[in-house]
Write a protein that holds these residues in place. Structure first.
Motif, PDB file in Angstrom:
ATOM      1  N   LEU A   1      12.299  -2.152 -15.687  1.00 13.37           N
ATOM      2  CA  LEU A   1      12.195  -1.767 -14.279  1.00 13.37           C
ATOM      3  C   LEU A   1      12.744  -2.834 -13.344  1.00 13.37           C
ATOM      4  CD1 LEU A   1       8.668  -0.091 -14.368  1.00 13.37           C
ATOM      5  CD2 LEU A   1      10.877   1.064 -14.117  1.00 13.37           C
ATOM      6  N   ARG A   2      12.598  -4.093 -13.695  1.00 15.43           N
ATOM      7  CA  ARG A   2      13.077  -5.165 -12.827  1.00 15.43           C
ATOM      8  C   ARG A   2      14.591  -5.158 -12.663  1.00 15.43           C
ATOM      9  NH1 ARG A   2       9.469 -10.534 -14.412  1.00 15.43           N
ATOM     10  NH2 ARG A   2       7.739 -10.132 -12.970  1.00 15.43           N
ATOM     11  N   HIS A   3      15.311  -4.503 -13.578  1.00 15.36           N
ATOM     12  CA  HIS A   3      16.765  -4.440 -13.469  1.00 15.36           C
ATOM     13  C   HIS A   3      17.222  -3.345 -12.502  1.00 15.36           C
ATOM     14  CE1 HIS A   3      16.703  -6.938 -17.147  1.00 15.36           C
ATOM     15  NE2 HIS A   3      17.918  -7.282 -16.778  1.00 15.36           N
ATOM     16  N   LEU A   4      16.289  -2.543 -12.010  1.00 16.36           N
ATOM     17  CA  LEU A   4      16.630  -1.471 -11.083  1.00 16.36           C
ATOM     18  C   LEU A   4      16.358  -1.892  -9.643  1.00 16.36           C
ATOM     19  CD1 LEU A   4      14.981   1.526 -12.983  1.00 16.36           C
ATOM     20  CD2 LEU A   4      17.431   1.005 -12.859  1.00 16.36           C
ATOM     21  N   PRO A   5      17.136  -1.377  -8.681  1.00 18.13           N
ATOM     22  CA  PRO A   5      16.800  -1.611  -7.271  1.00 18.13           C
ATOM     23  C   PRO A   5      15.412  -1.066  -6.961  1.00 18.13           C
ATOM     24  CG  PRO A   5      18.996  -0.632  -7.504  1.00 18.13           C
ATOM     25  CD  PRO A   5      18.345  -0.546  -8.856  1.00 18.13           C
ATOM     26  N   LEU A   6      14.734  -1.670  -6.009  1.00 12.90           N
ATOM     27  CA  LEU A   6      13.383  -1.221  -5.655  1.00 12.90           C
ATOM     28  C   LEU A   6      13.340   0.263  -5.322  1.00 12.90           C
ATOM     29  CD1 LEU A   6      12.065  -4.180  -3.474  1.00 12.90           C
ATOM     30  CD2 LEU A   6      11.051  -3.332  -5.603  1.00 12.90           C
ATOM     31  N   ARG A   7      14.362   0.754  -4.635  1.00 21.21           N
ATOM     32  CA  ARG A   7      14.375   2.164  -4.220  1.00 21.21           C
ATOM     33  C   ARG A   7      14.528   3.119  -5.399  1.00 21.21           C
ATOM     34  NH1 ARG A   7      18.948  -0.471  -2.704  1.00 21.21           N
ATOM     35  NH2 ARG A   7      20.934   0.225  -3.597  1.00 21.21           N
ATOM     36  N   LEU A   8      14.948   2.584  -6.563  1.00 21.33           N
ATOM     37  CA  LEU A   8      15.101   3.436  -7.738  1.00 21.33           C
ATOM     38  C   LEU A   8      14.009   3.195  -8.778  1.00 21.33           C
ATOM     39  CD1 LEU A   8      18.972   3.587  -8.330  1.00 21.33           C
ATOM     40  CD2 LEU A   8      17.469   5.250  -7.217  1.00 21.33           C
TER      41      LEU A   8
END
Length: 263
Positions: free
Chosen positions: A154-161
């Motif tokens: 999850l940390r590799h995704l933008p916050l909005r995604l």
């Protein structure tokens, strides 16, 4: 199809890539909109699979369908009971949108597919709007490993995604509060015995069983193995996405600041 070797080769190749007959038929229709002779109906492909002696597709060693079936039969669904958490948890009814609402990106559904005696597992995540799939390699089947693996993904995704993640009430999610604290992703839990509340994930898990059959040891699969399966499923056209692929739609989301609706 039996008189057109090019068409037959196309169908065979897509079946080997584990496309469904419907996906193959729709892809041919898009590729040859004004050439009916270069298209083939979904039912025709099924009939060729169910009647191997017809010579249309030859005699494969096993059924090319993801279900492994070589004949028609009724569908059944087994609903598993799950234990509830003792600690505070967010219900799916607090999520703010219904299971059928996919108008906003960044909301995920997740679950585990498990091996014999719950000794091995793979975590599966599906982004609800694009149906984009992520497979998470778990060295051990416990809440500590799931926490570590989900935080890494999850940390590799933008916050909005990575706004929300909906899961069932399995004990592997015992550290859900830690996952939220470490990623900002709110975890919501389905009602017991209600897999339809994670419909996209349930469908993905069904597709995955062609690659990872039930009662087989999942620990033998490496992270590289999972990446190859993930790529194959994400690059298939989907009827629910108007024959676009999850990979194309998710890539569009990553490259867009405003994340327009993809419905």
């Amino acid at each position: 199809m039996d008189t057109d070797p090019v068409l037959r080769a196309y169908v065979l190749h897509r079946l080997q890539q584990r496309w469904s007959p419907q996906q193959i038929s729709r892809a041919l229709r898009l590729a040859h909109p004004s050439e009916p002779a270069r298209r083939i109906a979904t039912e025709t492909i099924y009939q060729a699979i169910y009647r191997p002696n017809s010579g249309i597709l030859g005699e494969p060693a096993c059924s090319p369908l993801r279900t492994g079936r070589d004949h028609r039969r009724g569908h059944t669904r087994q609903i598993r009971a799950r234990r509830r958490f003792a600690q505070p948890m967010l219900s799916i009814h607090d999520r703010g949108f219904e299971p059928t609402d996919r108008s906003e990106a960044g909301h995920w559904e997740g679950d585990l597919i498990v091996g014999p005696h719950n000794r091995s597992a793979i975590a599966t995540l599906v982004e609800r709007q694009t149906r984009y799939l992520k497979l998470v390699h778990l060295p051990a089947h416990d809440s500590t490993e799931l926490h570590r693996a989900l935080v890494q993904v999850l940390r590799h995704l933008p916050l909005r995604l990575r706004q929300t993640l909906t899961w069932d009430q399995g004990t592997e999610m015992a550290r859900h509060l830690d996952i939220t604290a470490d990623t900002g992703t709110r975890i919501f839990f389905c009602d017991a015995g209600s897999p339809w509340q994670r419909g996209s994930n349930e469908n993905a898990n069904g597709l995955l069983r062609q690659y990872f059959p039930k009662s087989t040891d999942l620990s033998v699969h490496t992270a590289g193995d999972l990446a190859r399966v993930e790529s194959q499923l994400n690059t298939r056209p989907r009827i629910v996405l108007q024959d676009r692929t999850p990979a194309a739609l998710f890539t569009a989301l990553l490259g867009s600041e405003n994340h327009p609706s993809l419905r």
